[in-house]
Design a protein around this motif. Structure first.
Motif, PDB file in Angstrom:
ATOM      1  N   GLY A 126       0.908  -1.150   0.093  1.00 63.77           N
ATOM      2  CA  GLY A 126       0.042  -0.147  -0.086  1.00 63.77           C
ATOM      3  C   GLY A 126       0.870   1.407  -0.065  1.00 63.77           C
ATOM      4  O   GLY A 126       0.693   2.314  -0.844  1.00 63.77           O
ATOM      5  N   THR A 127       1.849   1.253   1.062  1.00 59.59           N
ATOM      6  CA  THR A 127       2.494   2.457   1.015  1.00 59.59           C
ATOM      7  C   THR A 127       3.328   2.898  -0.380  1.00 59.59           C
ATOM      8  O   THR A 127       3.601   4.253  -0.899  1.00 59.59           O
ATOM      9  N   LEU A 128       4.067   1.654  -0.765  1.00 50.91           N
ATOM     10  CA  LEU A 128       4.971   1.971  -2.029  1.00 50.91           C
ATOM     11  C   LEU A 128       3.991   2.171  -3.333  1.00 50.91           C
ATOM     12  O   LEU A 128       4.434   2.988  -4.045  1.00 50.91           O
ATOM     13  N   TRP A 129       2.954   1.522  -3.183  1.00 48.46           N
ATOM     14  CA  TRP A 129       1.996   1.845  -4.385  1.00 48.46           C
ATOM     15  C   TRP A 129       1.672   3.461  -4.306  1.00 48.46           C
ATOM     16  O   TRP A 129       1.613   4.020  -5.384  1.00 48.46           O
ATOM     17  N   ALA A 130       1.241   3.980  -3.122  1.00 44.98           N
ATOM     18  CA  ALA A 130       1.001   5.324  -3.139  1.00 44.98           C
ATOM     19  C   ALA A 130       2.002   6.003  -3.506  1.00 44.98           C
ATOM     20  O   ALA A 130       1.789   7.236  -4.087  1.00 44.98           O
ATOM     21  N   GLY A 131       3.281   5.806  -3.104  1.00 47.07           N
ATOM     22  CA  GLY A 131       4.516   6.419  -3.511  1.00 47.07           C
ATOM     23  C   GLY A 131       4.716   6.432  -4.972  1.00 47.07           C
ATOM     24  O   GLY A 131       4.966   7.480  -5.547  1.00 47.07           O
ATOM     25  N   GLU A 132       4.551   5.350  -5.685  1.00 46.64           N
ATOM     26  CA  GLU A 132       4.730   5.382  -6.981  1.00 46.64           C
ATOM     27  C   GLU A 132       3.530   6.227  -7.757  1.00 46.64           C
ATOM     28  O   GLU A 132       3.828   6.872  -8.509  1.00 46.64           O
ATOM     29  N   SER A 133       2.158   6.176  -7.276  1.00 44.45           N
ATOM     30  CA  SER A 133       1.350   6.887  -7.768  1.00 44.45           C
ATOM     31  C   SER A 133       1.568   8.509  -7.632  1.00 44.45           C
ATOM     32  O   SER A 133       1.189   9.347  -8.504  1.00 44.45           O
ATOM     33  N   LEU A 134       1.833   8.865  -6.225  1.00 44.51           N
ATOM     34  CA  LEU A 134       2.330  10.110  -6.116  1.00 44.51           C
ATOM     35  C   LEU A 134       3.179  10.588  -6.732  1.00 44.51           C
ATOM     36  O   LEU A 134       3.080  11.903  -7.551  1.00 44.51           O
ATOM     37  N   VAL A 135       4.489  10.049  -7.267  1.00 38.87           N
ATOM     38  CA  VAL A 135       5.617  10.777  -7.964  1.00 38.87           C
ATOM     39  C   VAL A 135       5.197  10.688  -9.477  1.00 38.87           C
ATOM     40  O   VAL A 135       5.280  11.679 -10.398  1.00 38.87           O
ATOM     41  N   SER A 136       4.109   9.656  -9.996  1.00 39.47           N
ATOM     42  CA  SER A 136       3.811   9.469 -11.359  1.00 39.47           C
ATOM     43  C   SER A 136       2.887  10.911 -11.544  1.00 39.47           C
ATOM     44  O   SER A 136       2.660  11.137 -12.624  1.00 39.47           O
ATOM     45  N   GLN A 137       2.336  11.405 -10.673  1.00 41.04           N
ATOM     46  CA  GLN A 137       1.405  12.660 -10.930  1.00 41.04           C
ATOM     47  C   GLN A 137       2.217  13.803 -10.964  1.00 41.04           C
ATOM     48  O   GLN A 137       1.777  14.844 -11.332  1.00 41.04           O
ATOM     49  N   CYS A 138       3.578  13.761 -10.842  1.00 33.97           N
ATOM     50  CA  CYS A 138       4.410  14.941 -11.229  1.00 33.97           C
ATOM     51  C   CYS A 138       4.660  14.692 -12.948  1.00 33.97           C
ATOM     52  O   CYS A 138       5.285  13.828 -13.354  1.00 33.97           O
ATOM     53  N   GLU A 139       4.462  15.853 -13.414  1.00 33.96           N
ATOM     54  CA  GLU A 139       4.584  15.959 -15.123  1.00 33.96           C
ATOM     55  C   GLU A 139       5.905  15.587 -15.451  1.00 33.96           C
ATOM     56  O   GLU A 139       6.904  16.133 -14.986  1.00 33.96           O
ATOM     57  N   GLY A 140       6.009  14.481 -16.364  1.00 36.94           N
ATOM     58  CA  GLY A 140       7.352  14.168 -16.976  1.00 36.94           C
ATOM     59  C   GLY A 140       8.315  13.530 -15.880  1.00 36.94           C
ATOM     60  O   GLY A 140       9.411  13.190 -16.397  1.00 36.94           O
ATOM     61  N   VAL A 141       7.894  12.777 -14.798  1.00 31.86           N
ATOM     62  CA  VAL A 141       8.691  12.098 -14.022  1.00 31.86           C
ATOM     63  C   VAL A 141       8.502  10.478 -13.874  1.00 31.86           C
ATOM     64  O   VAL A 141       7.436  10.427 -14.131  1.00 31.86           O
ATOM     65  N   THR A 142       9.398  10.001 -13.865  1.00 32.12           N
ATOM     66  CA  THR A 142       9.411   8.692 -13.992  1.00 32.12           C
ATOM     67  C   THR A 142       9.987   7.720 -12.898  1.00 32.12           C
ATOM     68  O   THR A 142      10.964   7.933 -12.481  1.00 32.12           O
ATOM     69  N   VAL A 143       9.149   6.916 -12.246  1.00 31.52           N
ATOM     70  CA  VAL A 143       9.777   6.000 -11.382  1.00 31.52           C
ATOM     71  C   VAL A 143      10.452   4.848 -11.970  1.00 31.52           C
ATOM     72  O   VAL A 143       9.606   4.183 -12.822  1.00 31.52           O
ATOM     73  N   VAL A 144      11.457   4.544 -11.750  1.00 29.25           N
ATOM     74  CA  VAL A 144      12.129   3.372 -12.617  1.00 29.25           C
ATOM     75  C   VAL A 144      12.068   2.312 -11.858  1.00 29.25           C
ATOM     76  O   VAL A 144      12.445   0.988 -12.330  1.00 29.25           O
ATOM     77  N   ALA A 145      12.318   2.334 -10.456  1.00 30.23           N
ATOM     78  CA  ALA A 145      12.355   1.137  -9.654  1.00 30.23           C
ATOM     79  C   ALA A 145      12.003   1.541  -8.321  1.00 30.23           C
ATOM     80  O   ALA A 145      12.079   2.714  -7.765  1.00 30.23           O
ATOM     81  N   ASN A 146      11.948   0.448  -7.350  1.00 32.50           N
ATOM     82  CA  ASN A 146      11.559   0.435  -6.064  1.00 32.50           C
ATOM     83  C   ASN A 146      12.850  -0.317  -5.261  1.00 32.50           C
ATOM     84  O   ASN A 146      13.196  -1.434  -5.891  1.00 32.50           O
ATOM     85  N   ALA A 147      13.378   0.105  -4.106  1.00 35.66           N
ATOM     86  CA  ALA A 147      14.349  -0.547  -3.259  1.00 35.66           C
ATOM     87  C   ALA A 147      13.977  -0.857  -2.251  1.00 35.66           C
ATOM     88  O   ALA A 147      13.648   0.259  -1.479  1.00 35.66           O
ATOM     89  N   LEU A 148      14.130  -1.925  -1.618  1.00 37.02           N
ATOM     90  CA  LEU A 148      13.802  -2.326  -0.243  1.00 37.02           C
ATOM     91  C   LEU A 148      14.785  -3.264   0.443  1.00 37.02           C
ATOM     92  O   LEU A 148      15.525  -3.906  -0.346  1.00 37.02           O
ATOM     93  N   VAL A 149      14.657  -3.326   1.758  1.00 35.12           N
ATOM     94  CA  VAL A 149      15.596  -4.062   2.465  1.00 35.12           C
ATOM     95  C   VAL A 149      14.753  -5.412   2.368  1.00 35.12           C
ATOM     96  O   VAL A 149      15.394  -6.426   2.494  1.00 35.12           O
ATOM     97  N   PHE A 150      13.629  -5.343   2.996  1.00 32.04           N
ATOM     98  CA  PHE A 150      12.944  -6.662   3.387  1.00 32.04           C
ATOM     99  C   PHE A 150      11.483  -6.630   2.474  1.00 32.04           C
ATOM    100  O   PHE A 150      10.922  -5.815   2.305  1.00 32.04           O
ATOM    101  N   GLU A 151      11.221  -8.120   2.089  1.00 35.67           N
ATOM    102  CA  GLU A 151       9.816  -8.155   1.605  1.00 35.67           C
ATOM    103  C   GLU A 151       9.112  -9.292   2.289  1.00 35.67           C
ATOM    104  O   GLU A 151       9.835 -10.491   2.307  1.00 35.67           O
ATOM    105  N   ILE A 152       7.855  -9.288   2.635  1.00 39.79           N
ATOM    106  CA  ILE A 152       7.307 -10.337   3.160  1.00 39.79           C
ATOM    107  C   ILE A 152       6.475 -10.899   2.054  1.00 39.79           C
ATOM    108  O   ILE A 152       5.353 -10.562   1.617  1.00 39.79           O
TER     109      ILE A 152
END
Length: 172
Positions: A126-152
């Motif tokens: 949920g949080t990472l999805w929201a971050g991707e969505s938030l940044v994608s609202q910025c005109e001409g900006v691209t999220v290229v990857a997510n980087a995490l320490v842990f994943e369940i």
């Protein structure tokens, strides 16, 4: 090295505390080095293949600025509602124990910027999805990857995400 806390922040949640790694300088150095290498190998050259790190509140604020400093690129905070000054873009989302809203300053990016999102843990996504969505609202900006320490893995949070998601440690 890592500590888990039962029933935090609410009953039924088993909380993984990354701050337990920051208490041990050698372990923390290895963690930062591993994140740095993973991103360089999987995403590419800082300043070219990605120009910014965007850290999610709050553990992304611990990891992101260190890496941004090492790469000499910008770090942009993504904060909970009401924590950033100026005009902000907002995104509401759900997480495993409720709903929340995150924000980013409208002036944080310019067209052409390429962003790696950074945080400590991927659970339901949920949080990472929201971050991707938030940044994608910025005109001409691209999220290229997510980087995490842990994943369940069992929670399948990466299924919600739109960009490649890199994780150092998978928890069953």
């Amino acid at each position: 090295m890592l500590k888990f806390y039962d029933d935090f922040p609410k009953k039924g949640i088993k909380f993984l505390d990354i701050f337990s790694a920051t208490e041990n300088p050698e372990a923390f150095r290895k963690l930062i080095d591993a994140l740095k290498l993973m991103i360089e190998v999987k995403v590419g050259k800082p300043g070219v293949d990605f120009t910014h790190l965007a850290g999610l509140e709050s553990k992304g604020f611990v990891l992101g600025p260190i890496l941004a400093y090492l790469w000499n690129i910008s770090f942009i905070p993504i904060r909970k509602k009401g924590k950033l000054p100026g005009e902000c873009i907002k995104q509401e989302y759900t997480l495993e124990y409720g709903t929340d809203t995150i924000e980013i300053q409208k002036s944080a990016f310019k067209a052409g910027d390429k962003v790696v999102m950074i945080d400590d843990l991927l659970a339901t996504g949920g949080t990472l999805w929201a971050g991707e969505s938030l940044v994608s609202q910025c005109e001409g900006v691209t999220v290229v990857a997510n980087a995490l320490v842990f994943e369940i893995d069992v929670l399948k949070g990466r299924d919600r995400l739109k960009v490649p998601t890199l994780t150092l440690i998978h928890l069953k």
